[in-house]
Motif scaffolding. Structure first.
Motif, PDB file in Angstrom:
ATOM      1  N   ASN A  15       0.782  -1.239   0.000  1.00 23.84           N
ATOM      2  CA  ASN A  15       0.000   0.000   0.000  1.00 23.84           C
ATOM      3  C   ASN A  15       0.811   1.285   0.000  1.00 23.84           C
ATOM      4  N   SER A  16       2.120   1.192   0.048  1.00 22.72           N
ATOM      5  CA  SER A  16       2.932   2.413   0.116  1.00 22.72           C
ATOM      6  C   SER A  16       4.369   2.105  -0.291  1.00 22.72           C
ATOM      7  N   GLY A  17       5.154   3.174  -0.431  1.00 27.53           N
ATOM      8  CA  GLY A  17       6.557   3.015  -0.785  1.00 27.53           C
ATOM      9  C   GLY A  17       7.351   2.327   0.311  1.00 27.53           C
ATOM     10  N   ALA A  18       7.092   2.729   1.555  1.00 26.33           N
ATOM     11  CA  ALA A  18       7.821   2.124   2.674  1.00 26.33           C
ATOM     12  C   ALA A  18       7.567   0.625   2.721  1.00 26.33           C
ATOM     13  N   LEU A  55       7.888   0.351  -6.281  1.00 25.25           N
ATOM     14  CA  LEU A  55       7.046   1.434  -6.801  1.00 25.25           C
ATOM     15  C   LEU A  55       5.993   1.802  -5.769  1.00 25.25           C
ATOM     16  N   ALA A  56       5.443   2.980  -5.880  1.00 26.69           N
ATOM     17  CA  ALA A  56       4.250   3.378  -5.101  1.00 26.69           C
ATOM     18  C   ALA A  56       3.743   4.674  -5.754  1.00 26.69           C
ATOM     19  N   LYS A  57       3.691   5.752  -4.993  1.00 21.76           N
ATOM     20  CA  LYS A  57       3.321   7.097  -5.473  1.00 21.76           C
ATOM     21  C   LYS A  57       2.447   7.123  -6.734  1.00 21.76           C
ATOM     22  N   GLY A  58       3.067   7.282  -7.928  1.00 22.39           N
ATOM     23  CA  GLY A  58       2.296   7.494  -9.155  1.00 22.39           C
ATOM     24  C   GLY A  58       1.532   6.270  -9.655  1.00 22.39           C
ATOM     25  N   PHE A  76      16.278   8.202   0.709  1.00 18.98           N
ATOM     26  CA  PHE A  76      15.020   8.155   1.459  1.00 18.98           C
ATOM     27  C   PHE A  76      14.260   6.916   1.032  1.00 18.98           C
ATOM     28  N   HIS A  77      13.910   6.062   2.011  1.00 14.44           N
ATOM     29  CA  HIS A  77      13.228   4.821   1.660  1.00 14.44           C
ATOM     30  C   HIS A  77      11.940   4.586   2.446  1.00 14.44           C
ATOM     31  N   GLY A  78      11.548   5.535   3.314  1.00 16.46           N
ATOM     32  CA  GLY A  78      10.275   5.366   4.014  1.00 16.46           C
ATOM     33  C   GLY A  78      10.406   5.605   5.505  1.00 16.46           C
ATOM     34  N   VAL A  94      19.321   1.487  -3.926  1.00 15.38           N
ATOM     35  CA  VAL A  94      19.650   2.830  -4.393  1.00 15.38           C
ATOM     36  C   VAL A  94      18.497   3.424  -5.203  1.00 15.38           C
ATOM     37  N   GLU A  95      18.356   4.746  -5.133  1.00 15.58           N
ATOM     38  CA  GLU A  95      17.371   5.448  -5.969  1.00 15.58           C
ATOM     39  C   GLU A  95      18.064   5.879  -7.272  1.00 15.58           C
ATOM     40  N   PRO A  96      17.419   5.722  -8.409  1.00 19.74           N
ATOM     41  CA  PRO A  96      18.028   6.170  -9.673  1.00 19.74           C
ATOM     42  C   PRO A  96      18.334   7.677  -9.658  1.00 19.74           C
ATOM     43  N   LEU A 121      16.446  -1.316  -6.797  1.00 19.59           N
ATOM     44  CA  LEU A 121      16.260   0.097  -7.140  1.00 19.59           C
ATOM     45  C   LEU A 121      14.955   0.585  -6.532  1.00 19.59           C
ATOM     46  N   ASP A 122      15.046   1.652  -5.759  1.00 18.57           N
ATOM     47  CA  ASP A 122      13.853   2.283  -5.196  1.00 18.57           C
ATOM     48  C   ASP A 122      13.343   3.287  -6.224  1.00 18.57           C
ATOM     49  N   GLU A 123      12.274   2.888  -6.923  1.00 15.70           N
ATOM     50  CA  GLU A 123      11.691   3.723  -7.982  1.00 15.70           C
ATOM     51  C   GLU A 123      10.402   4.386  -7.499  1.00 15.70           C
ATOM     52  N   VAL A 124      10.256   4.484  -6.175  1.00 11.59           N
ATOM     53  CA  VAL A 124       9.011   5.020  -5.625  1.00 11.59           C
ATOM     54  C   VAL A 124       8.750   6.446  -6.143  1.00 11.59           C
ATOM     55  N   GLN A 125       9.795   7.255  -6.217  1.00 14.22           N
ATOM     56  CA  GLN A 125       9.603   8.632  -6.699  1.00 14.22           C
ATOM     57  C   GLN A 125       9.932   8.763  -8.198  1.00 14.22           C
ATOM     58  N   THR A 126      10.926   8.011  -8.659  1.00 17.43           N
ATOM     59  CA  THR A 126      11.354   8.139 -10.061  1.00 17.43           C
ATOM     60  C   THR A 126      10.475   7.334 -11.020  1.00 17.43           C
TER      61      THR A 126
HETATM   62  C1  LIG Z   1      12.370   7.112  -3.027  1.00 12.90           C
HETATM   63  C2  LIG Z   1      11.289   6.929  -2.008  1.00 12.90           C
HETATM   64  N1  LIG Z   1      11.165   5.744  -1.407  1.00 12.90           N
HETATM   65  C3  LIG Z   1      10.212   5.521  -0.489  1.00 12.90           C
HETATM   66  C4  LIG Z   1       9.340   6.510  -0.119  1.00 12.90           C
HETATM   67  C5  LIG Z   1       8.303   6.236   0.919  1.00 12.90           C
HETATM   68  O1  LIG Z   1       7.042   6.125   0.333  1.00 12.90           O
HETATM   69  P1  LIG Z   1       5.722   6.179   1.218  1.00 12.90           P
HETATM   70  O2  LIG Z   1       5.618   7.534   1.800  1.00 12.90           O
HETATM   71  O3  LIG Z   1       4.620   5.845   0.240  1.00 12.90           O
HETATM   72  O4  LIG Z   1       5.858   5.125   2.265  1.00 12.90           O
HETATM   73  C6  LIG Z   1       9.439   7.774  -0.718  1.00 12.90           C
HETATM   74  C7  LIG Z   1       8.537   8.873  -0.322  1.00 12.90           C
HETATM   75  O5  LIG Z   1       8.785  10.028  -0.536  1.00 12.90           O
HETATM   76  C8  LIG Z   1      10.442   7.991  -1.696  1.00 12.90           C
HETATM   77  O6  LIG Z   1      10.595   9.174  -2.284  1.00 12.90           O
END
Ligand SMILES: Cc1ncc(COP(=O)(O)O)c(C=O)c1O
Length: 402
Positions: free
Chosen positions: A104-107, A252-255, A140-142, A191-193, A224-229
Protein backbone atom coordinates in the motif's frame (compact mmCIF):
# COMPACT_ATOMS: atom_id res chain seq x y z
CA UNK A 1 -17.11 23.97 6.44
CA UNK A 2 -14.75 26.92 6.47
CA UNK A 3 -10.98 26.62 6.09
CA UNK A 4 -10.28 27.99 9.61
CA UNK A 5 -12.69 25.48 11.15
CA UNK A 6 -11.04 22.54 9.35
CA UNK A 7 -7.60 23.66 10.50
CA UNK A 8 -8.82 24.03 14.08
CA UNK A 9 -10.38 20.55 14.17
CA UNK A 10 -7.30 19.08 12.48
CA UNK A 11 -4.99 20.72 15.01
CA UNK A 12 -7.04 19.24 17.83
CA UNK A 13 -7.60 15.72 16.54
CA UNK A 14 -4.84 14.86 14.08
CA UNK A 15 -1.35 13.93 15.25
CA UNK A 16 1.12 16.67 14.71
CA UNK A 17 3.45 14.80 12.34
CA UNK A 18 3.45 17.28 9.43
CA UNK A 19 4.37 20.95 9.35
CA UNK A 20 1.40 21.93 7.23
CA UNK A 21 0.72 25.08 5.25
CA UNK A 22 -2.61 26.75 6.16
CA UNK A 23 -4.27 25.51 2.97
CA UNK A 24 -7.26 23.20 2.52
CA UNK A 25 -8.14 22.01 -0.96
CA UNK A 26 -11.58 21.16 -2.15
CA UNK A 27 -11.27 20.33 -5.82
CA UNK A 28 -8.64 19.36 -8.38
CA UNK A 29 -8.61 19.14 -12.18
CA UNK A 30 -5.52 18.52 -14.31
CA UNK A 31 -2.69 20.73 -13.09
CA UNK A 32 -4.93 22.90 -10.87
CA UNK A 33 -6.29 22.78 -7.34
CA UNK A 34 -8.94 24.99 -5.73
CA UNK A 35 -8.98 25.70 -2.01
CA UNK A 36 -11.99 26.11 0.28
CA UNK A 37 -12.03 29.86 -0.37
CA UNK A 38 -12.26 29.23 -4.13
CA UNK A 39 -8.67 30.33 -4.84
CA UNK A 40 -7.01 28.51 -7.75
CA UNK A 41 -3.48 27.08 -7.53
CA UNK A 42 -1.18 25.63 -10.17
CA UNK A 43 0.09 22.40 -8.64
CA UNK A 44 3.81 21.67 -9.01
CA UNK A 45 3.79 19.33 -6.02
CA UNK A 46 1.17 16.75 -7.16
CA UNK A 47 0.96 15.09 -3.77
CA UNK A 48 4.76 14.64 -3.98
CA UNK A 49 4.90 12.81 -7.32
CA UNK A 50 1.60 10.99 -6.90
CA UNK A 51 -0.85 12.71 -9.26
CA UNK A 52 1.31 12.10 -12.31
CA UNK A 53 -1.73 12.20 -14.61
CA UNK A 54 -3.00 15.40 -13.02
CA UNK A 55 -5.93 15.68 -10.64
CA UNK A 56 -9.01 13.58 -11.37
CA UNK A 57 -7.92 12.35 -14.80
CA UNK A 58 -11.21 11.39 -16.53
CA UNK A 59 -10.07 7.82 -17.31
CA UNK A 60 -8.96 7.28 -13.70
CA UNK A 61 -12.26 8.70 -12.40
CA UNK A 62 -14.21 6.47 -14.82
CA UNK A 63 -12.38 3.35 -13.58
CA UNK A 64 -12.87 4.35 -9.95
CA UNK A 65 -16.63 4.76 -10.51
CA UNK A 66 -17.00 1.56 -12.54
CA UNK A 67 -14.86 -0.71 -10.37
CA UNK A 68 -16.16 0.58 -7.04
CA UNK A 69 -19.63 -0.48 -8.13
CA UNK A 70 -18.38 -3.94 -9.09
CA UNK A 71 -15.90 -5.16 -6.46
CA UNK A 72 -13.74 -3.21 -4.02
CA UNK A 73 -11.95 -5.77 -1.88
CA UNK A 74 -11.45 -9.49 -1.53
CA UNK A 75 -8.68 -11.24 0.36
CA UNK A 76 -5.47 -12.49 -1.16
CA UNK A 77 -6.76 -15.91 -0.14
CA UNK A 78 -8.28 -15.83 -3.65
CA UNK A 79 -6.97 -15.01 -7.11
CA UNK A 80 -7.61 -11.44 -8.22
CA UNK A 81 -8.01 -10.69 -11.94
CA UNK A 82 -6.80 -7.07 -12.01
CA UNK A 83 -3.88 -7.94 -9.69
CA UNK A 84 -2.75 -10.70 -12.07
CA UNK A 85 -2.95 -8.35 -15.06
CA UNK A 86 -1.14 -5.54 -13.23
CA UNK A 87 1.67 -7.90 -12.21
CA UNK A 88 2.00 -9.08 -15.83
CA UNK A 89 2.05 -5.53 -17.14
CA UNK A 90 4.67 -4.33 -14.64
CA UNK A 91 6.97 -7.29 -15.24
CA UNK A 92 6.62 -7.13 -19.02
CA UNK A 93 7.41 -3.41 -18.96
CA UNK A 94 10.56 -3.81 -16.90
CA UNK A 95 12.41 -7.11 -16.41
CA UNK A 96 13.18 -10.21 -18.46
CA UNK A 97 11.06 -12.26 -16.07
CA UNK A 98 9.70 -11.63 -12.63
CA UNK A 99 6.81 -11.42 -10.20
CA UNK A 100 5.19 -8.64 -8.23
CA UNK A 101 4.10 -8.32 -4.62
CA UNK A 102 1.52 -5.61 -3.95
CA UNK A 103 1.19 -3.51 -0.84
CA UNK A 104 0.00 0.00 0.00
CA UNK A 105 2.93 2.41 0.12
CA UNK A 106 6.56 3.01 -0.78
CA UNK A 107 7.82 2.12 2.67
CA UNK A 108 5.98 -1.18 2.55
CA UNK A 109 7.31 -1.94 -0.91
CA UNK A 110 10.87 -1.36 0.34
CA UNK A 111 10.19 -3.36 3.50
CA UNK A 112 9.07 -6.24 1.27
CA UNK A 113 12.24 -5.94 -0.83
CA UNK A 114 14.41 -5.99 2.30
CA UNK A 115 12.65 -9.08 3.64
CA UNK A 116 12.95 -10.82 0.28
CA UNK A 117 16.72 -10.21 -0.11
CA UNK A 118 17.37 -11.38 3.44
CA UNK A 119 15.46 -14.61 2.86
CA UNK A 120 17.01 -15.13 -0.56
CA UNK A 121 20.55 -14.61 0.75
CA UNK A 122 20.10 -16.81 3.82
CA UNK A 123 18.63 -19.69 1.85
CA UNK A 124 20.60 -19.44 -1.38
CA UNK A 125 24.01 -19.03 0.28
CA UNK A 126 23.06 -21.16 3.32
CA UNK A 127 24.43 -18.49 5.62
CA UNK A 128 23.01 -16.53 8.54
CA UNK A 129 25.71 -13.87 8.18
CA UNK A 130 24.91 -12.53 4.73
CA UNK A 131 22.24 -9.98 5.58
CA UNK A 132 23.79 -6.53 5.27
CA UNK A 133 22.30 -4.03 2.81
CA UNK A 134 24.29 -1.04 1.63
CA UNK A 135 22.25 2.12 1.06
CA UNK A 136 23.26 5.67 0.21
CA UNK A 137 23.78 8.82 2.24
CA UNK A 138 20.90 11.25 1.67
CA UNK A 139 18.66 8.44 0.46
CA UNK A 140 15.02 8.15 1.46
CA UNK A 141 13.23 4.82 1.66
CA UNK A 142 10.28 5.37 4.01
CA UNK A 143 9.20 5.79 7.63
CA UNK A 144 8.82 2.31 9.10
CA UNK A 145 11.52 1.31 11.57
CA UNK A 146 13.31 -0.75 8.92
CA UNK A 147 13.01 1.82 6.16
CA UNK A 148 14.19 4.70 8.36
CA UNK A 149 17.18 2.50 9.08
CA UNK A 150 17.66 1.97 5.34
CA UNK A 151 17.34 5.74 4.84
CA UNK A 152 20.77 7.38 4.86
CA UNK A 153 19.69 10.48 6.78
CA UNK A 154 20.27 10.72 10.53
CA UNK A 155 17.38 13.16 11.06
CA UNK A 156 14.77 10.49 10.25
CA UNK A 157 16.33 7.90 12.59
CA UNK A 158 16.99 10.05 15.63
CA UNK A 159 14.80 9.20 18.61
CA UNK A 160 13.62 5.86 17.25
CA UNK A 161 16.55 3.69 18.31
CA UNK A 162 17.21 0.82 18.62
CA UNK A 163 17.19 0.49 14.87
CA UNK A 164 17.26 -2.62 12.72
CA UNK A 165 20.61 -4.36 12.28
CA UNK A 166 22.30 -4.80 8.95
CA UNK A 167 22.48 -1.46 7.14
CA UNK A 168 25.55 0.43 6.03
CA UNK A 169 25.66 3.82 4.25
CA UNK A 170 28.02 5.10 1.60
CA UNK A 171 28.06 8.33 -0.37
CA UNK A 172 25.80 8.46 -3.42
CA UNK A 173 27.29 8.49 -6.89
CA UNK A 174 30.56 7.06 -5.58
CA UNK A 175 31.34 3.52 -6.70
CA UNK A 176 34.75 3.48 -5.00
CA UNK A 177 33.12 4.06 -1.62
CA UNK A 178 30.59 1.35 -2.45
CA UNK A 179 33.32 -1.13 -3.41
CA UNK A 180 35.14 -0.49 -0.14
CA UNK A 181 31.98 -1.01 1.90
CA UNK A 182 31.18 -4.46 0.48
CA UNK A 183 32.06 -7.30 2.86
CA UNK A 184 31.25 -11.01 3.31
CA UNK A 185 28.14 -9.84 5.14
CA UNK A 186 26.75 -7.80 2.25
CA UNK A 187 23.73 -9.23 0.46
CA UNK A 188 22.33 -6.24 -1.44
CA UNK A 189 22.70 -2.66 -2.57
CA UNK A 190 19.64 -0.41 -2.45
CA UNK A 191 19.65 2.83 -4.39
CA UNK A 192 17.37 5.45 -5.97
CA UNK A 193 18.03 6.17 -9.67
CA UNK A 194 17.74 9.86 -8.69
CA UNK A 195 17.54 10.87 -5.02
CA UNK A 196 14.25 12.74 -4.66
CA UNK A 197 13.80 13.65 -0.98
CA UNK A 198 17.58 13.88 -0.61
CA UNK A 199 17.67 16.94 -2.88
CA UNK A 200 17.04 15.83 -6.49
CA UNK A 201 20.54 14.38 -6.78
CA UNK A 202 21.22 13.05 -10.26
CA UNK A 203 24.14 10.61 -10.39
CA UNK A 204 26.69 10.42 -13.20
CA UNK A 205 25.51 8.71 -16.38
CA UNK A 206 27.49 5.53 -15.75
CA UNK A 207 26.77 5.26 -12.02
CA UNK A 208 23.96 2.71 -12.14
CA UNK A 209 25.90 0.64 -14.67
CA UNK A 210 28.92 0.58 -12.38
CA UNK A 211 26.75 -0.39 -9.41
CA UNK A 212 25.19 -3.16 -11.51
CA UNK A 213 28.66 -4.44 -12.49
CA UNK A 214 29.84 -4.49 -8.88
CA UNK A 215 26.69 -6.33 -7.78
CA UNK A 216 27.26 -8.93 -10.52
CA UNK A 217 30.91 -9.41 -9.55
CA UNK A 218 30.14 -9.82 -5.85
CA UNK A 219 26.85 -11.73 -6.19
CA UNK A 220 24.83 -8.91 -4.61
CA UNK A 221 21.17 -8.14 -5.25
CA UNK A 222 20.55 -4.72 -6.81
CA UNK A 223 17.38 -3.11 -5.46
CA UNK A 224 16.26 0.10 -7.14
CA UNK A 225 13.85 2.28 -5.20
CA UNK A 226 11.69 3.72 -7.98
CA UNK A 227 9.01 5.02 -5.63
CA UNK A 228 9.60 8.63 -6.70
CA UNK A 229 11.35 8.14 -10.06
CA UNK A 230 8.90 5.52 -11.33
CA UNK A 231 5.66 5.76 -13.29
CA UNK A 232 6.98 8.12 -15.92
CA UNK A 233 8.29 10.86 -13.64
CA UNK A 234 11.71 11.03 -15.35
CA UNK A 235 10.42 10.64 -18.92
CA UNK A 236 10.70 6.82 -19.00
CA UNK A 237 8.28 4.50 -17.25
CA UNK A 238 11.07 3.61 -14.79
CA UNK A 239 14.15 5.63 -13.92
CA UNK A 240 16.61 2.82 -14.72
CA UNK A 241 15.29 2.71 -18.29
CA UNK A 242 17.52 5.68 -19.09
CA UNK A 243 20.42 3.22 -18.69
CA UNK A 244 21.32 -0.16 -20.17
CA UNK A 245 20.86 -2.04 -16.88
CA UNK A 246 18.06 -3.89 -15.18
CA UNK A 247 17.79 -4.23 -11.41
CA UNK A 248 17.10 -7.53 -9.66
CA UNK A 249 14.33 -5.90 -7.66
CA UNK A 250 12.56 -2.56 -7.92
CA UNK A 251 9.90 -0.87 -5.85
CA UNK A 252 7.05 1.43 -6.80
CA UNK A 253 4.25 3.38 -5.10
CA UNK A 254 3.32 7.10 -5.47
CA UNK A 255 2.30 7.49 -9.15
CA UNK A 256 1.22 3.87 -9.60
CA UNK A 257 -2.34 4.31 -8.32
CA UNK A 258 -3.19 7.77 -9.66
CA UNK A 259 -3.82 8.86 -6.06
CA UNK A 260 -5.26 5.58 -4.74
CA UNK A 261 -2.75 4.03 -2.30
CA UNK A 262 -0.75 1.16 -3.76
CA UNK A 263 2.85 -0.05 -3.57
CA UNK A 264 4.61 -2.78 -5.51
CA UNK A 265 7.81 -4.76 -5.19
CA UNK A 266 8.87 -6.49 -8.40
CA UNK A 267 11.68 -9.08 -8.42
CA UNK A 268 13.16 -11.33 -11.05
CA UNK A 269 12.04 -14.96 -10.74
CA UNK A 270 15.33 -16.32 -9.40
CA UNK A 271 14.87 -14.10 -6.33
CA UNK A 272 11.06 -13.87 -6.23
CA UNK A 273 10.94 -17.69 -5.87
CA UNK A 274 12.23 -17.34 -2.29
CA UNK A 275 8.92 -15.80 -1.18
CA UNK A 276 6.60 -18.74 -0.54
CA UNK A 277 3.16 -18.94 1.13
CA UNK A 278 3.49 -17.38 4.57
CA UNK A 279 6.68 -15.40 3.81
CA UNK A 280 4.92 -12.07 3.47
CA UNK A 281 1.41 -10.62 3.23
CA UNK A 282 -0.71 -7.49 3.26
CA UNK A 283 -4.47 -7.45 3.87
CA UNK A 284 -5.18 -4.63 1.43
CA UNK A 285 -2.23 -5.30 -0.87
CA UNK A 286 -3.24 -5.45 -4.52
CA UNK A 287 -7.00 -5.53 -4.01
CA UNK A 288 -9.25 -5.64 -7.11
CA UNK A 289 -10.18 -1.98 -6.95
CA UNK A 290 -6.71 -0.44 -6.62
CA UNK A 291 -5.18 -2.76 -9.21
CA UNK A 292 -7.89 -1.80 -11.72
CA UNK A 293 -7.05 1.85 -11.15
CA UNK A 294 -3.31 1.20 -11.55
CA UNK A 295 -3.98 -0.66 -14.80
CA UNK A 296 -5.81 2.42 -16.06
CA UNK A 297 -2.87 4.63 -15.00
CA UNK A 298 -0.52 2.43 -17.05
CA UNK A 299 -2.92 2.45 -20.01
CA UNK A 300 -3.14 6.26 -19.95
CA UNK A 301 0.67 6.54 -19.77
CA UNK A 302 0.91 4.30 -22.83
CA UNK A 303 -1.93 5.72 -24.92
CA UNK A 304 -1.81 9.43 -24.17
CA UNK A 305 1.84 10.19 -24.92
CA UNK A 306 2.59 10.93 -21.26
CA UNK A 307 6.28 9.96 -21.40
CA UNK A 308 6.92 12.10 -24.46
CA UNK A 309 5.18 15.08 -22.87
CA UNK A 310 7.15 14.55 -19.66
CA UNK A 311 10.43 14.53 -21.55
CA UNK A 312 9.55 17.60 -23.64
CA UNK A 313 8.07 19.63 -20.81
CA UNK A 314 10.94 18.55 -18.55
CA UNK A 315 13.45 19.96 -21.00
CA UNK A 316 11.37 23.10 -21.48
CA UNK A 317 10.93 23.73 -17.75
CA UNK A 318 14.61 23.02 -17.05
CA UNK A 319 15.66 25.49 -19.73
CA UNK A 320 13.35 28.16 -18.35
CA UNK A 321 14.52 27.57 -14.78
CA UNK A 322 18.15 27.78 -15.88
CA UNK A 323 17.28 31.05 -17.57
CA UNK A 324 15.76 32.35 -14.32
CA UNK A 325 18.78 31.17 -12.35
CA UNK A 326 21.06 33.55 -14.25
CA UNK A 327 19.30 36.51 -12.63
CA UNK A 328 19.73 35.46 -8.98
CA UNK A 329 23.02 34.99 -7.16
CA UNK A 330 21.41 32.73 -4.56
CA UNK A 331 20.46 30.08 -7.15
CA UNK A 332 23.29 27.56 -7.24
CA UNK A 333 22.09 24.93 -9.69
CA UNK A 334 19.11 23.56 -11.59
CA UNK A 335 19.14 19.78 -12.05
CA UNK A 336 16.89 16.79 -12.65
CA UNK A 337 15.42 14.55 -15.27
CA UNK A 338 12.00 14.67 -16.89
CA UNK A 339 9.66 16.39 -14.47
CA UNK A 340 11.63 15.66 -11.32
CA UNK A 341 13.54 18.92 -11.11
CA UNK A 342 15.39 20.65 -8.31
CA UNK A 343 16.71 24.19 -7.94
CA UNK A 344 19.43 24.42 -5.33
CA UNK A 345 19.58 27.71 -3.43
CA UNK A 346 22.28 29.07 -1.17
CA UNK A 347 19.50 30.37 1.08
CA UNK A 348 16.54 28.72 2.86
CA UNK A 349 13.81 27.95 0.33
CA UNK A 350 10.87 28.55 2.69
CA UNK A 351 10.27 32.18 1.73
CA UNK A 352 10.27 31.35 -1.99
CA UNK A 353 7.75 28.55 -1.40
CA UNK A 354 5.50 30.86 0.64
CA UNK A 355 5.68 33.67 -1.88
CA UNK A 356 4.77 31.22 -4.67
CA UNK A 357 1.80 29.96 -2.66
CA UNK A 358 0.52 33.51 -2.13
CA UNK A 359 0.72 33.96 -5.90
CA UNK A 360 -1.13 30.69 -6.62
CA UNK A 361 1.70 28.27 -7.34
CA UNK A 362 2.40 25.20 -5.22
CA UNK A 363 6.03 24.13 -5.08
CA UNK A 364 7.95 22.19 -2.49
CA UNK A 365 11.32 22.52 -0.81
CA UNK A 366 13.44 19.59 0.31
CA UNK A 367 16.62 19.55 2.45
CA UNK A 368 15.73 23.20 3.40
CA UNK A 369 17.31 24.76 0.31
CA UNK A 370 16.33 22.73 -2.73
CA UNK A 371 13.16 23.85 -4.46
CA UNK A 372 11.53 20.80 -6.03
CA UNK A 373 9.25 20.97 -9.06
CA UNK A 374 6.97 17.97 -9.57
CA UNK A 375 4.24 19.08 -11.98
CA UNK A 376 1.81 16.54 -13.39
CA UNK A 377 3.25 14.78 -16.43
CA UNK A 378 0.31 16.12 -18.46
CA UNK A 379 1.44 19.71 -17.91
CA UNK A 380 1.19 22.05 -20.92
CA UNK A 381 3.66 24.64 -22.18
CA UNK A 382 1.33 27.47 -21.10
CA UNK A 383 1.12 26.06 -17.59
CA UNK A 384 4.92 25.81 -17.42
CA UNK A 385 5.14 29.46 -18.56
CA UNK A 386 2.61 30.45 -15.90
CA UNK A 387 4.61 28.68 -13.18
CA UNK A 388 7.93 30.17 -14.24
CA UNK A 389 6.44 33.67 -14.32
CA UNK A 390 5.09 33.28 -10.78
CA UNK A 391 8.37 31.77 -9.55
CA UNK A 392 10.28 34.66 -11.12
CA UNK A 393 8.17 37.18 -9.16
CA UNK A 394 8.64 35.20 -5.95
CA UNK A 395 12.41 35.11 -6.47
CA UNK A 396 12.48 38.89 -7.01
CA UNK A 397 10.49 39.41 -3.81
CA UNK A 398 12.81 37.17 -1.77
CA UNK A 399 15.89 38.73 -3.34
CA UNK A 400 14.67 42.27 -2.46
CA UNK A 401 13.99 41.24 1.14
CA UNK A 402 17.28 39.43 1.72
C1 LIG B 1 12.37 7.11 -3.03
C2 LIG B 1 11.29 6.93 -2.01
N1 LIG B 1 11.17 5.74 -1.41
C3 LIG B 1 10.21 5.52 -0.49
C4 LIG B 1 9.34 6.51 -0.12
C5 LIG B 1 8.30 6.24 0.92
O1 LIG B 1 7.04 6.12 0.33
P1 LIG B 1 5.72 6.18 1.22
O2 LIG B 1 5.62 7.53 1.80
O3 LIG B 1 4.62 5.84 0.24
O4 LIG B 1 5.86 5.13 2.26
C6 LIG B 1 9.44 7.77 -0.72
C7 LIG B 1 8.54 8.87 -0.32
O5 LIG B 1 8.78 10.03 -0.54
C8 LIG B 1 10.44 7.99 -1.70
O6 LIG B 1 10.60 9.17 -2.28
Amino acid sequence: MKREEIIEISNQYIMNTYSRMPLVFEKGRGAYLWDFDGKKYLDFVTGIAVNNLGHCHPKVVETIKRESEKLIHVSNLYFIASQALLGKKLVESSLVDGRAFFCNSGAEANEAAIKLVRKYSKEKFKSNDRYEIITMENSFHGRTITTITATGQEKFRKGFEPLVQGFKYVSYNNTDALKKAVSDKTCAVMVEPIQGEGGVNVPGEKYLEEVRKLCDEKGLVLILDEVQTGMGRTGKLLGFQHTSIKPDIFTLAKGLGGGIPIGAMVAKNEIADFFTPGSHASTFGGNPFVCSVALTVLEVIEKEGILKNCEEMGEYLTKKLKGLAKGFKFIKEVRGKGLLIGMELTIDGKNVVNSCIERGLLINCTMNNILRFLPPLVISKNEVDEAVEVLGKALVEVSEKS
